[in-house]
Design a protein around this motif. Structure first.
Motif, mmCIF file in Angstrom:
data_model
loop_
_atom_site.group_PDB
_atom_site.id
_atom_site.type_symbol
_atom_site.label_atom_id
_atom_site.label_comp_id
_atom_site.label_asym_id
_atom_site.label_seq_id
_atom_site.Cartn_x
_atom_site.Cartn_y
_atom_site.Cartn_z
ATOM 1 N N VAL A 39 0.891 -1.109 0.195
ATOM 2 C CA VAL A 39 0.121 -0.038 -0.047
ATOM 3 C C VAL A 39 0.803 1.286 -0.047
ATOM 4 N N VAL A 40 2.003 1.256 0.788
ATOM 5 C CA VAL A 40 2.791 2.406 0.825
ATOM 6 C C VAL A 40 3.598 2.759 -0.587
ATOM 7 N N CYS A 41 3.885 1.566 -1.126
ATOM 8 C CA CYS A 41 4.472 1.648 -2.556
ATOM 9 C C CYS A 41 3.671 2.374 -3.321
ATOM 10 N N VAL A 42 2.345 1.832 -3.509
ATOM 11 C CA VAL A 42 1.388 2.181 -4.524
ATOM 12 C C VAL A 42 0.864 3.480 -4.289
ATOM 13 N N PHE A 43 0.495 3.804 -3.166
ATOM 14 C CA PHE A 43 0.065 5.257 -2.973
ATOM 15 C C PHE A 43 1.181 6.461 -2.744
ATOM 16 N N TYR A 44 2.206 6.203 -2.046
ATOM 17 C CA TYR A 44 3.188 6.977 -1.578
ATOM 18 C C TYR A 44 4.679 7.092 -2.665
ATOM 19 N N LEU A 45 4.963 6.042 -3.308
ATOM 20 C CA LEU A 45 6.162 5.931 -3.986
ATOM 21 C C LEU A 45 5.908 5.871 -5.565
ATOM 22 N N PHE A 46 4.501 5.338 -5.966
ATOM 23 C CA PHE A 46 4.229 5.276 -7.325
ATOM 24 C C PHE A 46 3.800 6.839 -7.746
ATOM 25 N N SER A 47 4.155 7.184 -8.997
ATOM 26 C CA SER A 47 3.653 8.729 -9.337
ATOM 27 C C SER A 47 3.697 8.622 -10.799
ATOM 28 N N TRP A 48 3.343 9.945 -11.337
ATOM 29 C CA TRP A 48 3.510 9.971 -12.740
ATOM 30 C C TRP A 48 4.838 9.760 -13.490
ATOM 31 N N GLU A 49 5.885 10.015 -12.698
ATOM 32 C CA GLU A 49 7.017 9.747 -13.044
ATOM 33 C C GLU A 49 7.435 8.451 -13.480
ATOM 34 N N THR A 50 6.815 7.497 -12.600
ATOM 35 C CA THR A 50 6.864 6.083 -12.624
ATOM 36 C C THR A 50 5.990 5.559 -13.960
ATOM 37 N N VAL A 51 4.991 6.219 -14.325
ATOM 38 C CA VAL A 51 4.256 5.866 -15.343
ATOM 39 C C VAL A 51 5.023 6.301 -16.478
ATOM 40 N N ALA A 52 5.421 7.429 -16.749
ATOM 41 C CA ALA A 52 6.206 7.944 -17.830
ATOM 42 C C ALA A 52 7.526 7.186 -18.249
ATOM 43 N N ILE A 103 23.621 8.068 -10.914
ATOM 44 C CA ILE A 103 22.299 8.293 -10.764
ATOM 45 C C ILE A 103 21.998 7.977 -9.263
ATOM 46 N N ILE A 104 22.270 6.812 -8.843
ATOM 47 C CA ILE A 104 21.705 6.228 -7.547
ATOM 48 C C ILE A 104 22.381 6.796 -6.409
ATOM 49 N N THR A 105 23.868 6.947 -6.755
ATOM 50 C CA THR A 105 24.490 7.529 -5.615
ATOM 51 C C THR A 105 24.020 9.140 -5.194
ATOM 52 N N PRO A 106 23.972 9.812 -6.005
ATOM 53 C CA PRO A 106 23.393 11.171 -5.904
ATOM 54 C C PRO A 106 21.987 11.149 -5.450
ATOM 55 N N LEU A 154 9.997 -7.243 -19.751
ATOM 56 C CA LEU A 154 9.072 -6.138 -19.353
ATOM 57 C C LEU A 154 9.165 -6.127 -17.871
ATOM 58 N N ILE A 155 9.029 -6.977 -17.383
ATOM 59 C CA ILE A 155 8.983 -6.981 -15.523
ATOM 60 C C ILE A 155 10.194 -6.432 -15.310
ATOM 61 N N PHE A 156 11.430 -6.823 -15.844
ATOM 62 C CA PHE A 156 12.715 -6.085 -15.574
ATOM 63 C C PHE A 156 12.796 -4.818 -15.974
ATOM 64 N N ALA A 157 12.064 -4.364 -16.916
ATOM 65 C CA ALA A 157 12.203 -2.980 -17.201
ATOM 66 C C ALA A 157 11.364 -2.345 -16.113
ATOM 67 N N LEU A 158 10.233 -3.012 -15.782
ATOM 68 C CA LEU A 158 9.338 -2.324 -14.613
ATOM 69 C C LEU A 158 9.924 -2.154 -13.331
ATOM 70 N N VAL A 204 10.729 1.690 -11.642
ATOM 71 C CA VAL A 204 9.854 1.667 -10.318
ATOM 72 C C VAL A 204 11.166 2.017 -9.080
ATOM 73 N N ALA A 205 12.284 1.388 -9.254
ATOM 74 C CA ALA A 205 13.415 1.491 -8.338
ATOM 75 C C ALA A 205 13.751 3.085 -8.370
ATOM 76 N N LEU A 206 14.262 3.562 -9.648
ATOM 77 C CA LEU A 206 14.574 4.722 -9.730
ATOM 78 C C LEU A 206 13.552 5.892 -9.444
ATOM 79 N N THR A 207 12.424 5.722 -9.881
ATOM 80 C CA THR A 207 11.300 6.835 -9.657
ATOM 81 C C THR A 207 10.889 6.867 -8.365
ATOM 82 N N ALA A 208 11.018 5.505 -7.550
ATOM 83 C CA ALA A 208 10.644 5.481 -6.195
ATOM 84 C C ALA A 208 11.698 6.415 -5.244
ATOM 85 N N LEU A 209 13.071 6.145 -5.386
ATOM 86 C CA LEU A 209 14.150 6.676 -5.029
ATOM 87 C C LEU A 209 13.848 8.462 -5.234
#
Length: 332
Positions: A10-23, A59-62, A264-268, A272-277
């Motif tokens: 629930v936290v991931c879906v409602f607080y970490l997923f965003s329009w950036e994730t969709v794009a 990317i991830i370190t900054p 596609l799952i790997f791409a997802l 998700v990892a980058l946009t959630a960060l």
């Protein structure tokens, strides 16, 4: 376990997923499908040679550093709030019960507060209490104003107009906090000195007034100045765009295992990892928005409800026979 796992989803879906994730996901999936369909039967094509060093260090370190900086600002705000509340309590107790009786126990005449027939400790301390509560409420109003440090507030006309309007409101409220309430506390200390409070005790109250003003300015600076805007813009852009550049790798994975769905799952997961960060950075940028983020500070609870309750409870202890003071917390 089940409830914790469900809560995590629930936290991931409602607080970490965003329009950036969709794009980001749309871009990486589209390119992966395109490359898979065009090079699936081409034995000379190899998309698996991409290095993940750019993703890891550039990317991830900054982004991880930005999260640490944002969380550090939140902890600094909590320390400032704790210092402000404890200092406010000390200021009220000083004005309410500090006395300057004569050390001589043989004196028949009353000394200290008892000798002041025209001075009411209850009335004086109630004025101080009201000033402290009003100060906390107005400071909470300042800290819960909308954020004005996003990129749009620097480069777009509408954003600049919004920034100018909210900045004017913040300055007006801060003027009220400092020019009215802090100065009112200073004047009340002068009243105690006129009644006979020794200079060394008044100096101690002055130090508390300085401390409370310092904590107010610390909270205002945390609200006004954020982590580097260039770093946040960099993180937003590359969190969206970079997974698309790794679509040859995802297409190669799909071709190797003969499953487009797996690629596609790997791409997802990468998107998700980058946009959630990035979303973790964004939600901690303004630590005073507990109503919209999980880890924000409930500033109304801290500076309105709790501060008001603490001071009124202290009044009940210091003046048990006094009429109840009708002060209620305000919610913004």
């Amino acid at each position: 376990f089940a409830m914790n796992f469900y809560s995590t989803l629930v936290v991931c879906v409602f607080y970490l997923f965003s329009w950036e994730t969709v794009a980001s996901f749309t871009l990486s999936v589209s390119l992966t499908v395109y490359l898979y369909n065009n090079f699936r039967d081409d034995s000379s094509w190899d998309g698996g040679g991409l290095s993940w060093t750019l993703l890891s260090f550039a990317i991830i370190t900054p982004m991880s550093s930005s999260i640490g900086m944002a969380f550090g600002r939140r902890e600094a705000a909590l320390r400032a709030i704790a210092a402000l509340r404890s200092t406010a309590y000390n200021i009220y107790s000083a004005h309410a019960i500090w006395d300057w009786r004569s050390p001589s126990h043989t004196s028949a005449k009353p000394t200290g507060r008892d000798a002041r027939t025209n001075f009411s400790s209850l009335h004086h301390s109630d004025q101080v209490l009201t000033t402290l509560i009003d100060m906390g409420q107005e400071l909470a109003q300042i800290l819960t104003l909308p954020c004005i440090t996003r990129a749009r507030h620097r480069v777009t006309r509408q954003g600049k107009r919004e920034c100018t309007k909210l900045t004017a409101l913040s300055k007006q409220a801060m003027h009220s906090v400092i020019a009215l309430h802090i100065n009112a506390l200073t004047i009340k200390t002068e009243h105690l000195k006129e009644e006979g409070l020794p200079g060394n005790e008044a100096s101690r109250i002055r130090q508390w007034e300085r401390s409370i003003l310092e904590q107010i300015n610390i909270l205002r600076n945390i609200k006004t100045y954020r982590t580097p805007q260039a770093l946040r813009s960099f993180a937003r852009l590359f969190a969206i765009v970079l997974p698309g550049f790794y679509s040859p790798f995802f297409a190669q994975v799909a071709r190797d295992v003969e499953s487009l769905a797996f690629g596609l799952i790997f791409a997802l997961l990468t998107s998700v990892a980058l946009t959630a960060l990035f979303e973790s950075i964004r939600v901690l940028e303004d630590p005073f928005v507990a109503n919209t983020t999980l880890d924000g500070i409930d500033i109304n609870e801290e500076l309105d409800v709790l501060l008001c309750t603490e001071l009124i409870d202290a009044r009940a202890v210091f003046f048990p026979d006094a009429e109840k003071l009708d002060l209620k917390p305000r919610r913004y």
